[in-house]
Design a protein around this motif. Sequence first.
Motif, short mmCIF file in Angstrom:
data_model
loop_
_atom_site.label_atom_id
_atom_site.label_comp_id
_atom_site.label_asym_id
_atom_site.label_seq_id
_atom_site.Cartn_x
_atom_site.Cartn_y
_atom_site.Cartn_z
N ARG A 52 -7.86 1.27 -0.94
CA ARG A 52 -7.16 2.11 -1.92
C ARG A 52 -7.48 1.72 -3.36
O ARG A 52 -7.23 2.50 -4.28
N VAL A 53 -8.00 0.52 -3.57
CA VAL A 53 -8.25 0.05 -4.95
C VAL A 53 -9.73 -0.15 -5.21
O VAL A 53 -10.11 -0.84 -6.16
N THR A 54 -10.60 0.44 -4.39
CA THR A 54 -12.04 0.21 -4.55
C THR A 54 -12.57 0.69 -5.90
O THR A 54 -13.54 0.14 -6.41
N ALA A 55 -11.95 1.70 -6.50
CA ALA A 55 -12.46 2.26 -7.75
C ALA A 55 -12.05 1.47 -8.98
O ALA A 55 -12.66 1.61 -10.04
N THR A 56 -11.02 0.62 -8.87
CA THR A 56 -10.48 -0.05 -10.06
C THR A 56 -10.48 -1.57 -9.98
O THR A 56 -10.48 -2.24 -11.02
N SER A 69 0.81 -1.21 0.00
CA SER A 69 0.00 0.00 0.00
C SER A 69 0.85 1.27 0.00
O SER A 69 0.51 2.25 -0.66
N ASP A 70 1.97 1.26 0.73
CA ASP A 70 2.79 2.47 0.89
C ASP A 70 3.76 2.70 -0.26
O ASP A 70 4.08 3.85 -0.58
N CYS A 71 4.26 1.62 -0.87
CA CYS A 71 5.35 1.75 -1.85
C CYS A 71 4.91 1.61 -3.30
O CYS A 71 5.72 1.80 -4.20
N LEU A 72 3.65 1.24 -3.53
CA LEU A 72 3.21 0.96 -4.89
C LEU A 72 2.10 1.91 -5.31
O LEU A 72 1.18 2.19 -4.54
N ASP A 73 2.19 2.43 -6.55
CA ASP A 73 1.13 3.25 -7.12
C ASP A 73 -0.02 2.33 -7.53
O ASP A 73 0.12 1.50 -8.42
N LEU A 74 -1.17 2.46 -6.88
CA LEU A 74 -2.30 1.55 -7.08
C LEU A 74 -3.43 2.17 -7.89
O LEU A 74 -4.53 1.60 -7.94
N ASN A 75 -3.20 3.28 -8.55
CA ASN A 75 -4.27 4.00 -9.23
C ASN A 75 -4.90 3.23 -10.38
O ASN A 75 -6.04 3.52 -10.76
N GLN A 76 -4.19 2.26 -10.96
CA GLN A 76 -4.72 1.52 -12.11
C GLN A 76 -4.82 0.02 -11.86
O GLN A 76 -5.06 -0.75 -12.79
N LEU A 77 -4.67 -0.41 -10.62
CA LEU A 77 -4.67 -1.84 -10.32
C LEU A 77 -6.06 -2.44 -10.49
O LEU A 77 -7.01 -2.03 -9.82
N THR A 78 -6.19 -3.42 -11.36
CA THR A 78 -7.47 -4.09 -11.60
C THR A 78 -7.47 -5.54 -11.13
O THR A 78 -8.54 -6.10 -10.87
#
Length: 335
Positions: free
Chosen positions: A276-280, A244-253
Amino acid sequence: MLHWDKDSVQRKHSNRTESTKSFKTARVKVLDLRNVHQNFWNVWTGGKHGIHSAETGSEKQVAKRIHRYALRWRMKVVTDLSLSFPLTEYQTCLLQWAQNRKDSLRLSCLKMKICALPVKTIREILNIFHPNYIEELEIHTDQVLSFLGSFAPCLGQMRNLIKFRLRQTRSISGSGGLRFAEVKKCTAKFLSHFSKLNCLQHLSMHGDFSSGHMKQLFRCLKIPLESLSMIACQLSKGKYGVVSDCLDLNQLTHLNLSGVVVSPLSTGPLHVLLKRVTATLKTLELEGCRMKVSQVSALLPALSQCTQLTKTSFYDNESSMAVLQDILHHTRNLS
């Protein structure tokens, strides 16, 4: 070195002399040896479905690259290969043929799978294939430490790599009797080359990697991942915060953490990760994580907010009728 029986191959193909002559006179610029869909010939000749309806974005990019490099080389050969020891006769002949014609031919492999091949052989093959053109790479190896350290420079050359999967068939701690310092050095050398992979979107690591290894790896990644699999890695005792802290999760599906032990201390950080990944997030796999009923229930509120979720698996964790009802309750509004 790659060896083959030239006389034997010539005898087997002596009846194809006329076909070979016709092939040469055609002055082919691009030869594509990859597996294709059943409507390939209709698409190629402009059939009823049309070219644009069958090509993916990736295939269009490949076609552009093929056209550009065809101007520099007399012929470009595109193929996908699954290599294991020993190489098949077809693979050996193809590689030897390309090796002998390096000045006039460009051999490009877009998808490569390597199973239990010595690093020396892999280097010889990649000298023929030009690693920069590989887009998908899958490696299965039991020589973990020696392989990681020796293969690192090869990985660093794969600047267009989109998908990478590493499956360890033997744990790091049980390999070769190397000292801890050597283990750390080999692994660090390998992971550092991920900073050169500017196109990587899909990553799968299956093996005895620790939280420290994952932390170093995630900090080297240049772009957000679309899919992440960390199977049987050592992320227990609350270390899910590393992801969660070290990885960009904005596009994780797609997220697969199967075989990663979820201790009571890990439940909170894992809950934060899911939020953090609820949207994708579309698929979530938490199989064999040794979770108790209370831990599964604690994750469900975050899971119910994953509006894009289409698949989830808690197989091989502690369960009960009550927790199954709870899962159905929290996922009933997910379309």
